[in-house]
Design a protein around this motif. Sequence first.
Motif, short mmCIF file in Angstrom:
data_model
loop_
_atom_site.label_atom_id
_atom_site.label_comp_id
_atom_site.label_asym_id
_atom_site.label_seq_id
_atom_site.Cartn_x
_atom_site.Cartn_y
_atom_site.Cartn_z
N ASP A 175 57.30 67.01 62.81
CA ASP A 175 57.23 65.60 63.18
C ASP A 175 56.19 64.85 62.34
O ASP A 175 56.45 63.73 61.88
CB ASP A 175 56.88 65.46 64.67
CG ASP A 175 58.15 65.51 65.53
OD1 ASP A 175 59.19 65.96 65.01
OD2 ASP A 175 58.09 65.10 66.69
N VAL A 176 55.03 65.48 62.15
CA VAL A 176 54.01 64.82 61.31
C VAL A 176 54.55 64.64 59.90
O VAL A 176 54.43 63.57 59.29
CB VAL A 176 52.70 65.65 61.27
CG1 VAL A 176 51.66 64.94 60.41
CG2 VAL A 176 52.15 65.87 62.68
N LEU A 177 55.18 65.71 59.39
CA LEU A 177 55.75 65.67 58.04
C LEU A 177 56.76 64.52 57.91
O LEU A 177 56.66 63.69 57.00
CB LEU A 177 56.43 67.01 57.73
CG LEU A 177 57.10 67.15 56.38
CD1 LEU A 177 56.07 67.13 55.25
CD2 LEU A 177 57.92 68.43 56.30
N LEU A 178 57.73 64.48 58.82
CA LEU A 178 58.79 63.47 58.72
C LEU A 178 58.24 62.06 58.89
O LEU A 178 58.72 61.13 58.26
CB LEU A 178 59.88 63.74 59.76
CG LEU A 178 60.64 65.06 59.59
CD1 LEU A 178 61.81 65.13 60.56
CD2 LEU A 178 61.16 65.22 58.16
N SER A 179 57.21 61.90 59.72
CA SER A 179 56.67 60.56 59.98
C SER A 179 56.14 59.91 58.71
O SER A 179 56.07 58.67 58.62
CB SER A 179 55.57 60.62 61.03
OG SER A 179 54.40 61.20 60.50
N THR A 180 55.78 60.71 57.70
CA THR A 180 55.24 60.12 56.47
C THR A 180 56.29 59.30 55.74
O THR A 180 55.95 58.36 55.03
CB THR A 180 54.68 61.19 55.51
OG1 THR A 180 55.74 62.07 55.10
CG2 THR A 180 53.59 62.03 56.18
N GLY A 181 57.57 59.64 55.89
CA GLY A 181 58.64 58.92 55.19
C GLY A 181 58.66 57.44 55.56
O GLY A 181 58.72 56.56 54.68
N GLU A 182 58.58 57.15 56.84
CA GLU A 182 58.60 55.76 57.30
C GLU A 182 57.29 55.05 56.94
O GLU A 182 57.28 53.85 56.67
CB GLU A 182 58.82 55.70 58.82
CG GLU A 182 60.27 55.84 59.26
CD GLU A 182 60.82 57.23 59.11
OE1 GLU A 182 60.01 58.18 58.98
OE2 GLU A 182 62.05 57.40 59.09
#
Lengths: 404, 404
Positions: A67-74
């Motif tokens: 979740d932390v990883l994916l949140s960087t995209g936005e």
Amino acid sequence: MPVVVQKYGGTSVGNAERIRNVARRIIATKNNGNDVVAVVSAMGDTTDDLIKLAYQITDQPNARELDVLLSTGEIVASTLLAMALKNFGYEAISLSGAQAGIHTDANYSHARIVNIDASRIMQEIHNGTIVIVAGFQGITKDSDTTTLGRGGSDTTAVALAASLGAKVCERYTDVEGIFTTDPRLVPEASKLKEVSYEEMLELTTYGSKVMHPRAVELGQIYNVPILVASSFNDHHGTLIHGGPMEIRNKVTAITQDMDVAKITILGVPDKPGVAASIFEPLAKAGVSVDTIVQNASIQNIADLTFTVAKGETEKALIVVRPIAENMGARECAVDTKLAKVSIIGSGMQNTPGYASSMFSTLFAAGINIQLITTSEIRITVIIADDNADEAVKALHKAFELDLI
Amino acid sequence: MPVVVQKYGGTSVGNAERIRNVARRIIATKNNGNDVVAVVSAMGDTTDDLIKLAYQITDQPNARELDVLLSTGEIVASTLLAMALKNFGYEAISLSGAQAGIHTDANYSHARIVNIDASRIMQEIHNGTIVIVAGFQGITKDSDTTTLGRGGSDTTAVALAASLGAKVCERYTDVEGIFTTDPRLVPEASKLKEVSYEEMLELTTYGSKVMHPRAVELGQIYNVPILVASSFNDHHGTLIHGGPMEIRNKVTAITQDMDVAKITILGVPDKPGVAASIFEPLAKAGVSVDTIVQNASIQNIADLTFTVAKGETEKALIVVRPIAENMGARECAVDTKLAKVSIIGSGMQNTPGYASSMFSTLFAAGINIQLITTSEIRITVIIADDNADEAVKALHKAFELDLI
């Protein structure tokens, strides 16, 4: 000033030029006398790329870390959009989900929004600043980052619109709006100017991939009007709203869903507890069951039919076969060559005649109906998948959707 | 359990395989009976790629937004490392700078750490969890993300080690340690087992690019031993520490800096206020002046010489020429074909003879000395850049560094 919440999908912010275009659209809305809060998805394939990176490390990425990883995209997309706005001379600031006050439960990868503390956004708006919020993410009470799962950025936008009392939530992607049916299938399909939340929910569930039902439900609960439109042109979109709305005595849209498999248990004893003994184990195994039909029993023996997604057929059979055998059923029959076709419209409520029109249209086209299910504003038939396209075309014509 | 803080540079976490190797190294440290807090930089070229992305949007990216954008690079690396550790069966968690309690001022792109609230890290460590901290970043009192600028991740690691009372801060990159001089220049250069903070600060300032002085200074202030070693092998590194340390009566290292230009103002009136009238405007123009030498005046007329980085020569001349003219100086002479060579060693303190050994070595090699400056543990000569390599080799031999 009234607040407008806008949401831009991943394709709309896919590169620098598109981000500048989004900035221009936001500025136009601002210059029309609105405060603007824009929610962004991750650029193009960013999320897929990040997922690939995680799977290079391990087959089972930890949910919290993912979740932390994916949140960087936005977050990346939100900073670039804020830069573009500042470059055009407008005050703008990007906020992460945490900074935007989006508090969620701790269900990583599919967190639910618990509440929104909009004080930071309000303060920025008060200063005349355009606020860009990284969609799809929130923060737990322990300050850990979460993502909202499917439809996450749409949900962020609608939830913020509700929290800010926005006059509208405008949702821009590469899709122009909601059509009477899939325009790739029926070229005469028309774009609807408006649909009700109920119709949209039936549309999303029954084949339309345009918008996740979760965000529509949230819009319905908080009565947030949602405009679905394209970020690539200025054509009118479709407004999803609750009313006041003329009750239209007609069908609004036709949908098609090709991902249907049918399992029939023949010779089920018709006694209390039988349904539970089948569907509870299926639910525990994570199989999502759609339509369920039991025919009238003859001598206390009935046939029980249900549908699942095609990909879940094997999983369902592994659960169901031993149970069926145990209760003395005759056999489990499977048919994976099916499709669902639905007619949808608030106008159908309390108005007779739609079902018979639908059935006679299909009969005239030589299409056999295997199962029928209905809601207050929807009639669905399950038919052979070979017939699905023809059924949609015939119904689109019969209900005069070509003429909208 | 004692706490070990480790820091891994961008090359060390450059791909999935390297991240798994870093995880193994952390696990070995953990299994040796330590609590481990690891600080990571962004993977490989990530930071450069993000900067490029920002410049595709605008020539002048907003500083606040750029910091948020860049901070995602370290966050991505930290989540992947935490996943790798969990995959190996160890409890691990990634924390952003904000979650790690790294509070900074609001000077975007070069923020300074104000204080560290290590409570979250302490709690995780207490549970036996390995903590991975995204380096290079912090948070302001208004919850805005900042980055720490050059040497940022090293600074994060040393500051955390100080705050946690760690027994050592291990700093792993693709560099094996501190050498007596650049091994690419002198193949006989030896890796030092230890250096003092003071020596390391002279080394960093005078040519060594191994570690930013900022992190070394922080280590010195809080007395944090810093081990500089490679993440790609198990060779011994170099320990930077304060003591108790044997005062070694010798030179530790030779450094070279090719980026030197000299400006001489000939015929400056020798009266109060002259130096200020030249160097204040230079400072205001952002020109960093290094060595300053004024010769003895004859009849109240002196020559004033100073050095700057080669790239700043033009900028300095634009400031200095009108001032020199104004005060009646004869001319401004410029020489950009220079280099600095230094001998460094705590052992030189209060010990005569090193300067004369240095000068006679250079004389024997036929190298002319243009300027000399010294600190307590360093002697620097400025010579023609053509002579620089030869000077380093001769001095390395003369002070017997080949034999370490």
